[in-house]
Design a protein around this motif. Structure first.
Motif, PDB file in Angstrom:
ATOM      1  N   ILE A  70       0.803  -1.233   0.000  1.00 49.27           N
ATOM      2  CA  ILE A  70       0.000   0.000   0.000  1.00 49.27           C
ATOM      3  C   ILE A  70       0.840   1.290   0.000  1.00 49.27           C
ATOM      4  O   ILE A  70       0.482   2.270  -0.657  1.00 49.27           O
ATOM      5  CB  ILE A  70      -1.040  -0.005   1.149  1.00 49.27           C
ATOM      6  N   THR A  71       1.977   1.281   0.693  1.00 49.75           N
ATOM      7  CA  THR A  71       2.825   2.487   0.702  1.00 49.75           C
ATOM      8  C   THR A  71       3.362   2.778  -0.695  1.00 49.75           C
ATOM      9  O   THR A  71       3.397   3.931  -1.140  1.00 49.75           O
ATOM     10  CB  THR A  71       3.996   2.331   1.703  1.00 49.75           C
ATOM     11  N   LEU A  72       3.752   1.711  -1.420  1.00 50.42           N
ATOM     12  CA  LEU A  72       4.230   1.861  -2.801  1.00 50.42           C
ATOM     13  C   LEU A  72       3.153   2.463  -3.704  1.00 50.42           C
ATOM     14  O   LEU A  72       3.466   3.179  -4.660  1.00 50.42           O
ATOM     15  CB  LEU A  72       4.616   0.487  -3.365  1.00 50.42           C
ATOM     16  N   CYS A  73       1.894   2.157  -3.390  1.00 48.50           N
ATOM     17  CA  CYS A  73       0.782   2.597  -4.250  1.00 48.50           C
ATOM     18  C   CYS A  73       0.268   3.992  -3.911  1.00 48.50           C
ATOM     19  O   CYS A  73      -0.360   4.638  -4.749  1.00 48.50           O
ATOM     20  CB  CYS A  73      -0.390   1.614  -4.144  1.00 48.50           C
ATOM     21  N   LEU A  74       0.494   4.452  -2.669  1.00 50.65           N
ATOM     22  CA  LEU A  74      -0.143   5.702  -2.232  1.00 50.65           C
ATOM     23  C   LEU A  74       0.796   6.867  -1.927  1.00 50.65           C
ATOM     24  O   LEU A  74       0.372   8.020  -1.954  1.00 50.65           O
ATOM     25  CB  LEU A  74      -1.002   5.435  -0.981  1.00 50.65           C
ATOM     26  N   ARG A  75       2.049   6.594  -1.621  1.00 49.15           N
ATOM     27  CA  ARG A  75       2.916   7.672  -1.100  1.00 49.15           C
ATOM     28  C   ARG A  75       3.044   8.873  -2.040  1.00 49.15           C
ATOM     29  O   ARG A  75       3.189  10.002  -1.602  1.00 49.15           O
ATOM     30  CB  ARG A  75       4.305   7.136  -0.736  1.00 49.15           C
ATOM     31  N   HIS A  76       2.942   8.614  -3.354  1.00 51.98           N
ATOM     32  CA  HIS A  76       3.117   9.723  -4.312  1.00 51.98           C
ATOM     33  C   HIS A  76       1.800  10.410  -4.641  1.00 51.98           C
ATOM     34  O   HIS A  76       1.767  11.345  -5.444  1.00 51.98           O
ATOM     35  CB  HIS A  76       3.772   9.203  -5.596  1.00 51.98           C
ATOM     36  N   ARG A  77       0.708   9.954  -4.028  1.00 52.38           N
ATOM     37  CA  ARG A  77      -0.610  10.538  -4.330  1.00 52.38           C
ATOM     38  C   ARG A  77      -1.061  11.523  -3.243  1.00 52.38           C
ATOM     39  O   ARG A  77      -2.121  12.118  -3.351  1.00 52.38           O
ATOM     40  CB  ARG A  77      -1.664   9.428  -4.457  1.00 52.38           C
ATOM     41  N   LEU A  78      -0.268  11.642  -2.180  1.00 48.68           N
ATOM     42  CA  LEU A  78      -0.661  12.541  -1.090  1.00 48.68           C
ATOM     43  C   LEU A  78      -0.386  13.990  -1.486  1.00 48.68           C
ATOM     44  O   LEU A  78       0.578  14.277  -2.193  1.00 48.68           O
ATOM     45  CB  LEU A  78       0.124  12.212   0.186  1.00 48.68           C
ATOM     46  N   ARG A  79      -1.232  14.875  -1.007  1.00 48.58           N
ATOM     47  CA  ARG A  79      -1.012  16.308  -1.287  1.00 48.58           C
ATOM     48  C   ARG A  79       0.203  16.779  -0.519  1.00 48.58           C
ATOM     49  O   ARG A  79       0.362  16.495   0.663  1.00 48.58           O
ATOM     50  CB  ARG A  79      -2.242  17.112  -0.851  1.00 48.58           C
TER      51      ARG A  79
END
Length: 348
Positions: A317-326
């Motif tokens: 999940i970190t690989l999938c979400l870390r770059h999508r945070l504002r």
């Protein structure tokens, strides 16, 4: 062995690469399920990004392609074949095939749109009435890996084209009223150094996964990496031979996972938890939810399981979400740590 030396340019074995587990896992999962949407690898210079990407391409099993076809067309999957091959199959013509290594295409920084997408010969079309198409890098990359080093320095317009093709699986070239389209289904891999500039958030969001790599600090591990590289440079074929069993083992696992992927299920409650995490983290859109579901399934298939569990989600999940945070410039907490904190709270 002499025959091999004459034919194949040696590639560092994937299973011999020390460390950088996050990058290796992201690449393996994208190979198992290309619909994850590629991977962006950001990290320091000299950390083996290019070596690892070339190594995963070399590891993959050969693919069957139609003879004399410029798009690496599949012989039975309509999504992966050109219009010409479709016509041949519908006309019940005998289509011959052969096997090739998975294409690994590099996109140079100075590439033009024509070089990327291909060009139509207008003169030939007007005078001879023939659609003459000179394929670009997107055609060559179909069913393979398209690698863009220093993607953060690439022209935004080209990045847009790349991401659109990667998402739709097709490339369309239009000029003077003439239109040609062809399949362009590939694993898009971008790499870059954050010190040289960030990618626009809306472009970053289009990459399925985001792996961060750092220079190894442990002295003994650094020595191991240096020795291994020296050994490969001195005797590449001996090194390849030494790791051949491990390479074959990983290749077999990937093939099995690709076949098993469609049978993997994810429980409704876990889907809700993934979406809950995305909601708490204020992830824009639904790409984060979709990619995390896909990546968790691919990881379960990689482990030869038929059902996704909580640990699978925690791993990807970190690989999938870390770059999508504002991004908040005043915030000191790393985006990866932010994801981990929410995940440990929800998936306890």
């Amino acid at each position: 062995m002499d025959k091999i030396k004459n034919k194949i340019r040696p590639v560092f074995p994937f299973t011999a690469i020390v460390g950088q587990e996050e990058m290796k896992l992201a690449l393996i999962l994208n190979v198992i399920d290309p619909k994850i949407g590629g991977v962006m690898i950001m990290g320091d210079r000299g950390t083996g990004k290019s070596t690892t990407i070339r190594a995963i391409a070399d590891l993959l099993p050969e693919i069957e392609v139609v003879d004399d076809d410029m798009f690496n067309s599949h012989v039975s999957d309509y999504d992966l074949m050109s219009d010409l091959v479709k016509q041949q199959i519908e006309s019940k013509l005998n289509v011959k095939t052969h096997f090739i290594k998975v294409p690994m295409v590099d996109l140079p920084l100075g590439a033009t749109e024509d070089r990327l997408c291909g060009t139509i010969d207008i003169e030939k079309a007007l005078h001879e009435g023939v659609k003459s198409f000179e394929p670009g890098l997107l055609a060559k990359a179909n069913r393979g890996i398209l690698y863009v080093d220093e993607v953060n320095l690439l022209d935004d317009h080209l990045v847009d084209i790349l991401l659109d093709s990667a998402a739709s699986g097709w490339n369309t070239v239009e000029r003077e009223g003439i239109s040609i389209r062809h399949p362009a289904r590939f694993v898009l891999v971008g790499s870059g150094n954050p010190e040289e500039g960030e990618l626009r958030p809306q472009l970053l969001d289009r990459f399925g996964m985001h792996a961060e790599i750092r220079t190894v600090k442990d002295p003994s591990l650094r020595v191991k990496i240096v020795e291994q590289r020296a050994q490969f440079d001195q005797d590449p074929y001996g090194c390849i031979q030494e790791y051949s069993d491990k390479q074959q083992e990983l290749k077999d696992i990937i093939i099995k996972a690709q076949k098993n992927l469609m049978n993997v299920v994810i429980d409704y409650d876990l889907k809700v938890k993934i979406s809950q995490i995305c909601g708490i983290l204020n992830v824009d859109g639904l790409r984060g939810d979709i990619v995390t579901n896909r990546a968790a399934k691919a990881f379960a298939a990689y482990q030869n399981k038929d059902e996704v569990d909580i640990e699978d989600i925690k791993t990807v999940i970190t690989l999938c979400l870390r770059h999508r945070l504002r991004k908040d410039p005043l915030e000191t907490i790393d985006s990866g740590d932010k994801v981990s904190d929410v995940v440990s709270e929800i998936l306890s």
